[in-house]
Scaffold this motif. Structure first.
Motif, PDB file in Angstrom:
ATOM      1  N   THR A   1       0.808  -1.220   0.000  1.00  0.00           N
ATOM      2  CA  THR A   1       0.000   0.000   0.000  1.00  0.00           C
ATOM      3  C   THR A   1       0.839   1.268   0.000  1.00  0.00           C
ATOM      4  O   THR A   1       0.344   2.323  -0.385  1.00  0.00           O
ATOM      5  CB  THR A   1      -0.937   0.033   1.214  1.00  0.00           C
ATOM      6  OG1 THR A   1      -0.151  -0.077   2.402  1.00  0.00           O
ATOM      7  CG2 THR A   1      -1.942  -1.093   1.142  1.00  0.00           C
ATOM      8  N   ALA A   2       2.104   1.167   0.431  1.00  0.00           N
ATOM      9  CA  ALA A   2       2.950   2.361   0.466  1.00  0.00           C
ATOM     10  C   ALA A   2       4.415   1.975   0.370  1.00  0.00           C
ATOM     11  O   ALA A   2       4.822   0.921   0.865  1.00  0.00           O
ATOM     12  CB  ALA A   2       2.712   3.155   1.733  1.00  0.00           C
ATOM     13  N   LEU A   3       5.183   2.834  -0.269  1.00  0.00           N
ATOM     14  CA  LEU A   3       6.637   2.712  -0.343  1.00  0.00           C
ATOM     15  C   LEU A   3       7.224   4.008   0.200  1.00  0.00           C
ATOM     16  O   LEU A   3       6.833   5.099  -0.219  1.00  0.00           O
ATOM     17  CB  LEU A   3       7.096   2.533  -1.791  1.00  0.00           C
ATOM     18  CG  LEU A   3       6.707   1.263  -2.510  1.00  0.00           C
ATOM     19  CD1 LEU A   3       6.971   1.413  -3.997  1.00  0.00           C
ATOM     20  CD2 LEU A   3       7.493   0.109  -1.966  1.00  0.00           C
ATOM     21  N   ASP A   4       8.150   3.892   1.125  1.00  0.00           N
ATOM     22  CA  ASP A   4       8.797   5.071   1.697  1.00  0.00           C
ATOM     23  C   ASP A   4      10.300   4.945   1.512  1.00  0.00           C
ATOM     24  O   ASP A   4      10.908   3.970   1.972  1.00  0.00           O
ATOM     25  CB  ASP A   4       8.478   5.202   3.183  1.00  0.00           C
ATOM     26  CG  ASP A   4       7.003   5.427   3.441  1.00  0.00           C
ATOM     27  OD1 ASP A   4       6.430   6.284   2.744  1.00  0.00           O
ATOM     28  OD2 ASP A   4       6.439   4.752   4.308  1.00  0.00           O
ATOM     29  N   HIS A   5      10.894   5.935   0.833  1.00  0.00           N
ATOM     30  CA  HIS A   5      12.336   5.943   0.625  1.00  0.00           C
ATOM     31  C   HIS A   5      13.004   6.512   1.858  1.00  0.00           C
ATOM     32  O   HIS A   5      12.700   7.632   2.283  1.00  0.00           O
ATOM     33  CB  HIS A   5      12.679   6.785  -0.612  1.00  0.00           C
ATOM     34  CG  HIS A   5      14.116   6.799  -0.938  1.00  0.00           C
ATOM     35  ND1 HIS A   5      14.845   7.946  -1.021  1.00  0.00           N
ATOM     36  CD2 HIS A   5      14.979   5.782  -1.196  1.00  0.00           C
ATOM     37  CE1 HIS A   5      16.093   7.651  -1.313  1.00  0.00           C
ATOM     38  NE2 HIS A   5      16.202   6.344  -1.425  1.00  0.00           N
ATOM     39  N   LEU A   6      13.889   5.737   2.457  1.00  0.00           N
ATOM     40  CA  LEU A   6      14.548   6.183   3.682  1.00  0.00           C
ATOM     41  C   LEU A   6      15.887   6.852   3.369  1.00  0.00           C
ATOM     42  O   LEU A   6      16.044   8.052   3.522  1.00  0.00           O
ATOM     43  CB  LEU A   6      14.739   5.000   4.630  1.00  0.00           C
ATOM     44  CG  LEU A   6      13.447   4.310   5.085  1.00  0.00           C
ATOM     45  CD1 LEU A   6      13.768   3.091   5.925  1.00  0.00           C
ATOM     46  CD2 LEU A   6      12.569   5.272   5.831  1.00  0.00           C
TER      47      LEU A   6
END
Length: 127
Positions: A60-65
């Motif tokens: 549901t979501a991708l977060d670039h760290l």
């Protein structure tokens, strides 16, 4: 929303692609097989879709760290992963991860807004 966070929705393009491939395969088999055997393959294909593809958890979501570090959010929770490589196929982008437990993720063009899609493509080229 910052440029490293991507909220994904369900993809109609992915469903249409799967349906087109299945229809083409069934049309070919209709020409080659007797009707009873073709019906068996049709039922087998429908059962395989319902059992294996429809029930897979959606990201549901991708977060670039940072760098190659990403966080995947799905129905089962969040998972921190490292990307090994990214392949851009214009209509969709495939993300491969270094850990064996994380399956590759396909992000279709219609899952994010146009502005997010452009920033996602730029980020994919940088990695």
């Amino acid at each position: 929303m910052d440029s490293g966070s991507f909220q994904l929705k369900r993809s109609c393009l992915a469903l249409l692609f799967q349906l087109a491939v299945f229809t083409a395969l069934m049309a070919l088999l209709y020409q080659l097989l007797p009707l009873s055997l073709w019906c068996a393959f049709l039922a087998l294909g429908a059962a395989a879709y319902l059992l294996f593809y429809r029930g897979t958890p959606q990201v549901t979501a991708l977060d670039h760290l940072d760098g190659r570090e990403w966080t995947l959010s799905a129905a089962g929770g969040k998972q921190r992963v490292q990307i090994s490589h990214i392949i851009d196929h214009q209509a969709y982008i495939v993300l491969y991860f270094q850990h064996a437990r994380a399956k590759p993720v396909i992000v279709w063009r219609d899952q994010v807004a146009l502005k997010q899609w452009k920033s996602f493509k730029v980020l994919a080229k940088m990695l």
